[in-house]
Design a protein around this motif. Structure first.
Motif, PDB file in Angstrom:
ATOM      1  N   ALA A 149     124.730 -16.563  83.322  1.00 44.22           N
ATOM      2  CA  ALA A 149     124.467 -16.619  84.766  1.00 44.22           C
ATOM      3  C   ALA A 149     125.773 -16.662  85.556  1.00 44.22           C
ATOM      4  N   SER A 150     126.750 -17.420  85.044  1.00 47.62           N
ATOM      5  CA  SER A 150     128.038 -17.546  85.750  1.00 47.62           C
ATOM      6  C   SER A 150     128.862 -16.274  85.671  1.00 47.62           C
ATOM      7  N   ALA A 151     128.664 -15.484  84.603  1.00 48.04           N
ATOM      8  CA  ALA A 151     129.468 -14.275  84.406  1.00 48.04           C
ATOM      9  C   ALA A 151     129.284 -13.261  85.526  1.00 48.04           C
ATOM     10  N   LYS A 152     128.170 -13.328  86.233  1.00 47.86           N
ATOM     11  CA  LYS A 152     127.872 -12.369  87.297  1.00 47.86           C
ATOM     12  C   LYS A 152     128.725 -12.599  88.549  1.00 47.86           C
ATOM     13  N   LYS A 153     129.278 -13.805  88.667  1.00 47.67           N
ATOM     14  CA  LYS A 153     129.982 -14.130  89.908  1.00 47.67           C
ATOM     15  C   LYS A 153     131.402 -14.674  89.715  1.00 47.67           C
ATOM     16  N   LEU A 154     131.862 -14.782  88.476  1.00 46.37           N
ATOM     17  CA  LEU A 154     133.192 -15.336  88.220  1.00 46.37           C
ATOM     18  C   LEU A 154     134.086 -14.311  87.541  1.00 46.37           C
ATOM     19  N   SER A 155     135.399 -14.422  87.788  1.00 42.76           N
ATOM     20  CA  SER A 155     136.366 -13.598  87.068  1.00 42.76           C
ATOM     21  C   SER A 155     136.450 -14.106  85.635  1.00 42.76           C
ATOM     22  N   PHE A 156     137.074 -13.325  84.751  1.00 38.58           N
ATOM     23  CA  PHE A 156     137.098 -13.751  83.346  1.00 38.58           C
ATOM     24  C   PHE A 156     137.874 -15.052  83.172  1.00 38.58           C
ATOM     25  N   ASN A 157     138.946 -15.256  83.956  1.00 41.48           N
ATOM     26  CA  ASN A 157     139.696 -16.513  83.857  1.00 41.48           C
ATOM     27  C   ASN A 157     138.846 -17.694  84.301  1.00 41.48           C
ATOM     28  N   GLU A 158     138.139 -17.501  85.402  1.00 40.64           N
ATOM     29  CA  GLU A 158     137.266 -18.562  85.907  1.00 40.64           C
ATOM     30  C   GLU A 158     136.104 -18.819  84.944  1.00 40.64           C
ATOM     31  N   LEU A 159     135.573 -17.742  84.378  1.00 43.05           N
ATOM     32  CA  LEU A 159     134.457 -17.870  83.441  1.00 43.05           C
ATOM     33  C   LEU A 159     134.883 -18.632  82.192  1.00 43.05           C
ATOM     34  N   MET A 160     136.054 -18.302  81.674  1.00 40.24           N
ATOM     35  CA  MET A 160     136.578 -18.984  80.484  1.00 40.24           C
ATOM     36  C   MET A 160     136.714 -20.474  80.745  1.00 40.24           C
ATOM     37  N   LYS A 161     137.305 -20.814  81.875  1.00 41.62           N
ATOM     38  CA  LYS A 161     137.487 -22.222  82.245  1.00 41.62           C
ATOM     39  C   LYS A 161     136.147 -22.913  82.455  1.00 41.62           C
ATOM     40  N   ASN A 162     135.229 -22.212  83.081  1.00 42.59           N
ATOM     41  CA  ASN A 162     133.911 -22.766  83.358  1.00 42.59           C
ATOM     42  C   ASN A 162     133.159 -23.086  82.068  1.00 42.59           C
ATOM     43  N   VAL A 163     133.241 -22.186  81.095  1.00 42.17           N
ATOM     44  CA  VAL A 163     132.565 -22.394  79.800  1.00 42.17           C
ATOM     45  C   VAL A 163     133.163 -23.589  79.065  1.00 42.17           C
ATOM     46  N   GLU A 164     134.492 -23.648  79.032  1.00 36.87           N
ATOM     47  CA  GLU A 164     135.168 -24.718  78.287  1.00 36.87           C
ATOM     48  C   GLU A 164     134.931 -26.100  78.896  1.00 36.87           C
ATOM     49  N   GLN A 165     134.634 -26.148  80.193  1.00 42.59           N
ATOM     50  CA  GLN A 165     134.418 -27.428  80.868  1.00 42.59           C
ATOM     51  C   GLN A 165     132.938 -27.770  81.035  1.00 42.59           C
ATOM     52  N   ASP A 166     132.070 -26.839  80.643  1.00 41.22           N
ATOM     53  CA  ASP A 166     130.629 -27.057  80.771  1.00 41.22           C
ATOM     54  C   ASP A 166     130.186 -28.230  79.884  1.00 41.22           C
TER      55      ASP A 166
END
Length: 306
Positions: A149-166
């Protein structure tokens, strides 16, 4: 004369009856004592059998092998795919990230079902590890859905950080580390049934000196490395025994002494922080360091060679 005979007969009869009563009483008393002793003997034998069964039977090699193929391997197959996806993100390859995470979510669900296909509860540590791996996979499923769901609105750097902090991902990783530690603890219990000089449990002190580490059996070392990874909350593509081999290489080569490292934790910190451990390190050094090592016949200790 007749009166005298009657008295004698009476005394004789009374004496006979008294003797008979004593004999019968002694007989039944003997039966009672014998029965109690027999019961006590069987109770003791049953207790001994229970103790032996509890300490040895739950951690036979076949149990470790069954766990490997039916629980550990499904989890490991998912973990490899997860790390491959994270590697793509770290390299900036974020195209089709949404579908990638959706695939990971489906895979996690499938592997959780596979890991549930056998009942390992007769071996407490393996039962606990099974539950932890299943929970981990279910949480990875949720984490992957969130990432898709987050991949649709985040850049790959933001997505990577978002996943690791989830939080869901962090919980999934923690359950996986718990399961890994429980599995390696079960291996240690198995080794104790094969070699009575090996303890069935071991918890390292806060400061474990390398001088003590050198004398440890391989299954103790592996369990300590699983503990070290769990304490650091470090989910890795390599196994605890890969980390074991790198520690041993650093110690036996004299490099640890040159670097003035005296504790196991200090060596582990160095290896992890410099990314000096790779999956397969153990098998590369096995013939040099662990030729006579007591290890269960598990595929990651004895890989097939062409």
């Amino acid at each position: 004369m007749e009166k005298k005979l009657t008295t004698t007969a009476m005394l004789f009869s009374v004496g006979f009856v008294f003797l008979l009563i004593c004999t019968v009483g002694a007989f039944f008393y003997g039966i009672q004592i014998g029965t109690e002793k027999t019961k006590a003997r069987y109770v003791n034998e049953a207790d001994d059998a229970k103790t032996t069964t509890a300490s040895a039977t739950p951690y036979q090699q076949q149990d470790l092998v069954s766990f490997y193929h039916t629980v550990f391997l499904p989890y490991r197959e998912f973990q490899n795919e997860w790390f491959a996806a994270m590697n793509k993100l770290s390299q900036g390859k974020s195209f089709e990230a949404t579908s990638m995470f959706k695939d990971l979510a489906r895979l996690a669900s499938t592997k959780a079902d596979e890991a549930s296909s056998i009942d390992m509860q007769k071996s407490p540590l393996l039962g606990e590890a099974q539950v932890s791996y299943i929970r981990s996979l279910k949480l990875f499923n949720e984490a992957a859905v969130n990432a898709a769901a987050s991949a649709k609105k985040l850049s790959f750097n933001e997505l990577m950080k978002n996943v690791e902090q989830d939080k869901t991902y962090l919980s999934a990783a923690q359950f996986a580390l718990n399961a890994q530690q429980q599995y390696y603890s079960a291996m240690l219990k198995w080794s104790a049934t094969v070699d009575l000089d090996i303890p069935s449990e071991y918890k390292a002190p806060a400061l474990l000196e390398l001088s003590a580490w050198k004398n440890f059996n391989i299954t103790i070392k592996n369990k300590v490395m699983a503990d070290q990874l769990m304490t650091r909350k470090k989910l890795t593509a390599y196994y605890p025994h890969d980390l074991t081999s790198r520690v041993d290489e650093l110690v036996q080569s004299g490099q640890a002494t040159k670097l003035k490292l005296h504790s196991v934790s200090a060596v582990v910190d160095l290896l992890i922080n410099t990314e000096a451990v790779r999956s397969g390190d153990f098998n590369e050094s096995k013939s040099r360091l662990y030729q006579q090592a007591l290890l269960p016949q598990l595929p990651f200790f004895y890989p097939e060679t062409n």
